[in-house]
Design a protein around this motif. Sequence first.
Motif, PDB file in Angstrom:
ATOM      1  N   CYS A 227       0.855  -1.189   0.000  1.00  0.00           N
ATOM      2  CA  CYS A 227       0.000   0.000   0.000  1.00  0.00           C
ATOM      3  C   CYS A 227       0.890   1.239   0.000  1.00  0.00           C
ATOM      4  O   CYS A 227       1.843   1.333   0.784  1.00  0.00           O
ATOM      5  CB  CYS A 227      -0.887  -0.018   1.242  1.00  0.00           C
ATOM      6  SG  CYS A 227      -1.724   1.548   1.579  1.00  0.00           S
ATOM      7  N   ARG A 229       0.294   3.998   1.181  1.00  0.00           N
ATOM      8  CA  ARG A 229       0.098   4.818   2.383  1.00  0.00           C
ATOM      9  C   ARG A 229       0.695   4.161   3.628  1.00  0.00           C
ATOM     10  O   ARG A 229       1.341   4.819   4.421  1.00  0.00           O
ATOM     11  CB  ARG A 229      -1.402   5.052   2.567  1.00  0.00           C
ATOM     12  CG  ARG A 229      -1.768   6.169   3.496  1.00  0.00           C
ATOM     13  CD  ARG A 229      -3.167   6.722   3.195  1.00  0.00           C
ATOM     14  NE  ARG A 229      -4.133   5.657   2.976  1.00  0.00           N
ATOM     15  CZ  ARG A 229      -5.222   5.779   2.211  1.00  0.00           C
ATOM     16  NH1 ARG A 229      -5.483   6.901   1.582  1.00  0.00           N
ATOM     17  NH2 ARG A 229      -6.047   4.770   2.064  1.00  0.00           N
ATOM     18  N   CYS A 230       0.473   2.846   3.799  1.00  0.00           N
ATOM     19  CA  CYS A 230       0.881   2.217   5.062  1.00  0.00           C
ATOM     20  C   CYS A 230       1.872   1.075   4.879  1.00  0.00           C
ATOM     21  O   CYS A 230       2.441   0.592   5.844  1.00  0.00           O
ATOM     22  CB  CYS A 230      -0.348   1.717   5.811  1.00  0.00           C
ATOM     23  SG  CYS A 230      -1.055   0.218   5.101  1.00  0.00           S
ATOM     24  N   CYS A 251      -6.820  -1.895   0.734  1.00  0.00           N
ATOM     25  CA  CYS A 251      -5.795  -2.092   1.748  1.00  0.00           C
ATOM     26  C   CYS A 251      -6.488  -2.512   3.050  1.00  0.00           C
ATOM     27  O   CYS A 251      -7.313  -1.762   3.581  1.00  0.00           O
ATOM     28  CB  CYS A 251      -5.006  -0.804   1.981  1.00  0.00           C
ATOM     29  SG  CYS A 251      -3.894  -0.972   3.400  1.00  0.00           S
ATOM     30  N   CYS A 254      -5.695   0.254   5.843  1.00  0.00           N
ATOM     31  CA  CYS A 254      -6.248   1.604   5.680  1.00  0.00           C
ATOM     32  C   CYS A 254      -7.778   1.604   5.580  1.00  0.00           C
ATOM     33  O   CYS A 254      -8.413   2.605   5.887  1.00  0.00           O
ATOM     34  CB  CYS A 254      -5.704   2.247   4.402  1.00  0.00           C
ATOM     35  SG  CYS A 254      -3.949   2.595   4.442  1.00  0.00           S
TER      36      CYS A 254
HETATM   37 ZN   LIG Z   1      -2.731   0.955   3.595  1.00  0.00          ZN
END
Ligand SMILES: [Zn+2]
Length: 270
Positions: A227, A229-230, A251, A254
């Motif tokens: 991901c 983002r994370c 995800c 998330c």
């Molecule tokens: Zn994520």
Amino acid sequence: MPEGDTVLLTARRLDAALSGRPLVRSELRWPRVPVDELTGLVVVETVAYGKHLLTRLDDGWTLHTHLRMDGSWRVARTGAPDASARGAFVRAVLANETWTCVGHRLGMLDLVRTRDEHQLVGHLGPDILADDFTDRLDLLAPGGTVAGPLGACTVGDLLLDQTFVAGIGTLFACEGLFRLKMWPWSRARDVDVVTLLLTIRRHMLRGVAVPVDGREVKVHARAGRPCARCGDRVVRGVVGSAPTERPMFYCPTCQVPRPGQTDEGPGVTS
Ligand SMILES: [Zn+2]
């Protein structure tokens, strides 16, 4: 499957190549459609509605095509090798003296009277890329929420329901839900559908303005990859039910159900 941004770009290419000029060649390689019905007619315009393409002619008829899974319209200069339109997968050829448009692997093709276009697209919801789409939000989601039977759908299902809003496919559905950290199996009535639709519309319009790169794909078709983002791995789930189930990439870190949200889960994951 081509999404609304691809269909709109296709409509614009066809419109630029064909509108205002007489057709010197037309071939419709489709069962029960006259093969050479359109030669001599002037193309008025080509417009997109959701995933449908409507090429309007000056005799009051419309050629309706749909790209379905892997169809495309390609434009070549008339007389160039690409304009020869040979091949088993060519379904339509429309040409004027300058440009030849060749429809490959089209999923639908019909000729209808322009006044009867509603028979083809009247069941669809508003086109998410239409100029007046934002004016329709109050009707789609009165007070910002979706009520009634649609509100009981999962939000992933709702986005792909072309009778609710036309033009969104799995790519933009997945990406919109990811951007807003929404669990795809949340009930539609429990999420801010207006913000979601506006987010998806902005993203799709970037896809129109900057084809391919404007899509900025974060999760779609990225199962097993990190991901953005994370760092957790993107997962592939399923929305809908057979035979119309669709992949849903998300995800799992998330995008989780909020407390109190009901969900039916991601189905088969891989
Ligand atoms: Zn994520």
